[in-house]
Design an enzyme around this catalytic site. Structure first.
Site, short mmCIF file in Angstrom:
data_model
loop_
_atom_site.label_atom_id
_atom_site.label_comp_id
_atom_site.label_asym_id
_atom_site.label_seq_id
_atom_site.Cartn_x
_atom_site.Cartn_y
_atom_site.Cartn_z
N LYS A 1 2.42 3.10 -7.53
CA LYS A 1 1.31 3.94 -7.11
C LYS A 1 0.05 3.15 -6.77
O LYS A 1 -0.54 3.35 -5.70
CB LYS A 1 1.01 4.92 -8.25
CG LYS A 1 -0.18 5.78 -8.05
CD LYS A 1 -0.47 6.55 -9.31
CE LYS A 1 -1.09 5.63 -10.35
NZ LYS A 1 -1.62 6.37 -11.50
N THR A 2 -0.31 2.25 -7.66
CA THR A 2 -1.54 1.49 -7.42
C THR A 2 -1.40 0.60 -6.20
O THR A 2 -2.34 0.45 -5.41
CB THR A 2 -1.92 0.67 -8.67
OG1 THR A 2 -1.84 1.52 -9.80
CG2 THR A 2 -3.31 0.13 -8.56
N ASP B 1 -7.30 9.53 -8.32
CA ASP B 1 -6.11 9.07 -9.04
C ASP B 1 -5.83 10.02 -10.21
O ASP B 1 -6.72 10.72 -10.66
CB ASP B 1 -6.40 7.65 -9.55
CG ASP B 1 -5.13 6.96 -9.99
OD1 ASP B 1 -4.03 7.46 -9.68
OD2 ASP B 1 -5.24 5.91 -10.64
N GLU B 2 -4.62 10.01 -10.71
CA GLU B 2 -4.25 10.83 -11.88
C GLU B 2 -4.68 12.28 -11.69
O GLU B 2 -5.28 12.88 -12.58
CB GLU B 2 -4.89 10.27 -13.16
CG GLU B 2 -4.56 8.82 -13.45
CD GLU B 2 -3.17 8.62 -14.03
OE1 GLU B 2 -2.38 9.59 -14.05
OE2 GLU B 2 -2.86 7.49 -14.41
N GLN C 1 3.82 14.09 -15.49
CA GLN C 1 3.12 13.29 -16.48
C GLN C 1 1.81 13.93 -16.90
O GLN C 1 0.90 13.25 -17.40
CB GLN C 1 2.86 11.88 -15.94
CG GLN C 1 4.12 11.08 -15.78
CD GLN C 1 3.83 9.62 -15.46
OE1 GLN C 1 3.33 8.89 -16.29
NE2 GLN C 1 4.12 9.22 -14.24
N ARG D 1 8.22 4.54 -20.05
CA ARG D 1 7.47 3.29 -20.26
C ARG D 1 8.42 2.10 -20.35
O ARG D 1 8.01 0.96 -20.24
CB ARG D 1 6.67 3.32 -21.58
CG ARG D 1 5.62 4.40 -21.71
CD ARG D 1 4.68 4.45 -20.58
NE ARG D 1 5.09 5.47 -19.60
CZ ARG D 1 4.70 5.49 -18.35
NH1 ARG D 1 3.89 4.57 -17.90
NH2 ARG D 1 5.11 6.42 -17.51
#
Length: 808
Positions: free
Chosen positions: A50-51, A281-282, A312, A662
DNA sequence: CGCACCACAATTTTT
DNA sequence: TTGTGGTGCG
């Protein structure tokens, strides 16, 4: 060649060429990077890069503007240009590549016209760093900020429009709480019926709905809800108090910015014109206010790109509404949606299990992660006898891993509640495993740090009554509660600040008894403030320590706790220095603004090799080779609170999904047949989430152990030791006040359970290699063993270490 | 005014 | 079980 054909070929060649610049991305990622215009929803699964996409998208905007997403061509475009583009697109070694790339650009965007908003400072910092690495110094002009820091920046410029001074203060949660406590006291409301924290919760929700205190009260009156009316009165009093103190709380920062933009056309248009591209973001974590902020900022050109993952979304309790992401398409017409589903992090088994689990949720966009990686190891469910067995199991696995060459830091232990970390901590200490706990008490929450910051706030803005009250008698200088009470009353009557009363205490007969002390205090502040006009924040800090006698007071009674406090205060100076270095600004107000929004420095010096322990919430956005999720039991995870609540249960499931994704290589779930929770033993079934993972992905392993080693003395507190172990600290070793523990006196019997080790023995430890026993100290019916290894000394509890030890 | 003692409650957390 | 917050005493 007619005009249309020319245009088509031009656009096509241009697009092809831009594609080449992003050939290192996968198709979907590249699509996201090249979709620049209009509303875009980027559903970015865990570990989907994503980043990377965000950064490349910004690079695209700076380099090529809207060229990759537009059919417009420059008026000056000629046939020669087209040939260059087509030749370049066909041949990566084309000799006029630089020129061709320049031809691609269509209104390239200036960096300061881009705003990228994140939730945490850590994410914003990471974004900034990576942008600067990729784009060089011009990246510094991009607004890569958190919601709160972006709002603060805007508000500082326009606060007078809202009736605030330009140097308004920012209250953190603790400040808000103390204000609310005072209000409740004044209103004589019972803390039992009206807990300050829940009142603040109501206020936060009201602000999220942009409801003023007056509206809140009116509504409560209309419904005849007495309790709500009281709460409304608290809201009103709270708002007034903050306003009087020229202060905003965290919610106000966003609330007021939204008001500013919605109510002031000129300001709104200025920012809408300025920000050509808005990135959020998020997005699944945004609340209503944040949604409105984003909408307002992007309102001009409509170039809003939101990135998030509905699977998420785990912060509903904090006001986040998953609606924002679910209804993006209906709120923004012509929105495009791109899914990033290729996962670069986890093995096939981990993803298969996670996909299967999350499919049990109803409220989701639908998305399935896949990977090119091998299936890898199956997940493992370990069913322990009790929480000690569980902790010992994890310890043993970690030691085995270490012996096999795995660094500690590649392992994470995740749990649902912070309280669960205790048993693990003990087990790690017994076994000599270095660990670090993320979360819990934070550096800036510590009393000593808040004290010093309060001093700095008051030096910066003397009429900051709240902070003044905190430090007026810290360290003790004989100004008692009565005096403060009186001074506050006078201040209220006169409609002035507490500081003014303290400074002019001589004029008030009511304060005659302690006026000398008050004036000494005020003089000290004045001297410091004078100094602050000439020296930088770092020097001012030294002066402050000297004049306030803060450290001197701690040194007077040099307990372990005070030693740690002193170290923390000194650590704060490191922060000031690094702020000055990073920002090039040595002003006190700059530092305070930064610090007001900066609570999470833990991550900054996370460079020691330690196993990481944290809640699954804290783990979001991180990744580890090996992940252990403990307490996977009904009633713990999912927590008992959400039983019967379908929506809450889905959120728990998402949390489980976050935890599982994770892991890069191995994932171990642990549950216990019996567990002590809040002092009472209970037995829980394994979590329903385990059942939701098809057996093709997971293996089960029952505890085989059942000796006194587990059931006996292990639940007793053990002394703190292990030199390499960090406690709940902010980074540098030993800076945290050691918890006082009931250390049981050494029992006369030295019943060293297993084997007969003695001082001087050469031993071999399965994980740490060979060493020599340098000391043995009987403790209870166990024994503390110190062993000198090649890489330094370690201490263990013999009972825990014995299975790992052999005589040489 | 500071400290000791008892009652009580108790996901998750960023800014 | 653990931490916190309030009260009462020295």
């Amino acid at each position: 060649m007619n005009e249309q054909e020319f245009k088509n070929r031009y656009v096509k060649a241009r697009r092809e060429l831009i594609k080449l610049s992003f050939s290192h991305l996968n198709n979907m990622q590249r699509e996201a990077v090249m979709t620049t215009e209009g509303p875009l929803l980027l559903l970015a699964g865990a570990g989907s890069g994503k980043t990377t996409v965000l950064i490349n998208r910004i690079a695209n905007l700076l380099r090529f503007g809207r060229a990759s997403d537009s059919t417009d061509i420059p008026e000056t475009a000629g046939e020669e240009d087209l040939h260059i583009l087509e030749a370049a697109a066909a041949d990566p070694d084309f000799n006029e590549m630089a020129k061709a790339r320049r031809l691609c650009a269509l209104e390239p965007c200036e960096p300061w016209r881009i705003i990228a908003i994140t939730f945490t400072n850590k994410a914003a910092g990471e974004l900034k760093d990576r942008l600067e690495n990729m784009l060089g110094p011009e990246a510094r002009d991009i607004w890569a900020l958190t919601f709160h820091s972006a709002c603060l920046r805007i508000l500082r410029r326009h606060s007078e429009k809202l009736g605030y001074g330009s140097s308004f203060t920012v209250y953190d949660t603790a400040d808000s709480q103390s204000v609310m406590k005072a209000i409740l006291k004044e209103m004589e409301l019972d803390e039992k019926m009206f807990p300050h924290r829940s009142i603040l919760g109501y206020i936060s929700r009201a602000k999220d709905e942009m409801q003023t205190p007056q509206e809140f009260l009116a509504q409560a009156k209309a419904t005849g809800d007495i309790r709500r009316q009281r709460i409304g009165e608290c809201y009103l009093a709270y708002s007034n108090r903050l306003k009087d103190n020229d202060a905003m709380d965290f919610d106000d920062l966003i609330y007021n910015t939204v008001r500013l933009l919605e109510e002031h056309k000129d300001i709104r248009e200025y920012y809408q014109d300025r920000f050509r591209y808005v990135l959020i973001d998020e997005y699944q974590d945004t609340n209503n206010l944040q949604y409105r902020l984003a909408t307002a900022l992007a309102g001009g050109r409509g170039n809003i790109c939101v990135v998030g993952d509905d699977d998420q979304s785990i912060y509903k309790f904090r006001g986040a509404t998953i609606e924002n992401i679910l209804s993006f398409e209906s709120r923004y017409k012509n929105a495009r949606v791109i899914r990033l589903e290729q996962n670069y992090r986890s093995t096939g088994n981990i993803l298969g299990a996670a996909n299967a689990l999350i499919q049990n949720n109803q409220a989701r966009k639908g998305k399935e992660l896949w990977t090119e990686k091998e299936r890898g190891e199956k997940l493992l469910l370990y069913v322990a006898q009790n929480e000690n067995d569980e902790a010992q199991y994890v310890s043993t696995r970690l030691l085995e891993g270490f012996a096999a060459g795995i660094n500690w830091r590649e392992n994470a232990v995740l749990y649902r509640m912070n309280a669960q970390s205790n048993k693990l901590e003990y087990a790690f200490k017994r076994n000599g495993i270095p660990y670090r706990i993320v979360g819990g008490m934070r550096f800036f929450d510590r009393a000593e740090i808040k004290d010093i910051l309060a001093y700095l706030c008051v030096i910066n803005i003397p009429h900051d009554d709240l902070r003044l009250e905190r430090i007026i008698n810290t360290p003790p200088r004989g100004i008692g509660g009565k005096t403060i009470e009186t001074a506050k009353l006078i201040a209220q009557e006169k409609g002035t600040s507490l500081y003014n009363i303290v400074k002019n205490a001589r004029e008030y007969p009511q304060l005659s008894r302690s006026f000398a002390k008050l004036m000494d205090f005020a003089n000290m502040l004045d001297e410091l403030r004078e100094a602050s006009e000439t020296v930088g924040a770092d020097e001012l800090f030294d002066l402050l320590i000297e004049k306030s006698g803060y450290i001197r007071a701690l040194e007077a009674k040099l307990s372990d706790e005070n030693r740690a406090k002193i170290e923390n205060v000194r650590e704060l100076k490191t922060n000031i220095i690094s702020y000055i270095k990073d920002s090039g600004d040595s002003s006190l107000s700059g530092f305070l603004d930064d610090v007001a929004l900066y609570t999470d420095l833990d991550s900054l010096n996370a460079d020691t090799d330690c196993v990481v322990m944290m809640t699954m919430h804290s783990a979001k956005g991180l990744e580890f080779d090996n992940v252990f999720i403990v307490g996977v039991e009904e009633g713990i995870f999912p927590s008992a609170r959400c039983m019967g609540e379908a929506e809450e249960m889905e959120e728990e499931r998402r949390l489980c999904y976050v935890g599982m994704t994770r892991a890069r290589k191995t994932l171990t779930l642990c549950c216990a047949r019996q567990r002590m929770v809040f002092g009472t033993t209970s037995s829980n079934k394994p979590s329903r989430f385990v059942d939701e993972i098809p057996s093709e992905y997971i293996e089960r392993n029952e505890s085989a152990r059942n000796d006194d080693f587990l059931s006996g003395s292990y639940s007793r507190p053990y002394p703190v030791f292990n030199t390499k172990t960090e406690g709940r600290s902010f980074g540098t070793e030993g800076a945290s006040p050691q918890k006082k523990r009931g250390i049981s006196p050494p029992a006369p019997s030295s019943a060293a359970a297993k084997g007969d080790f003695k001082t001087g023995d050469s031993v071999n430890h399965k994980a740490f290699g060979s060493g020599v026993i340098t000391k043995m100290t009987p403790m209870g019916n166990d024994c503390l063993v110190e062993i000198e290894f090649k890489n330094g000394a370690k201490r263990f509890m013999l009972r825990a270490a014995a299975p790992q030890l052999t005589k040489e």
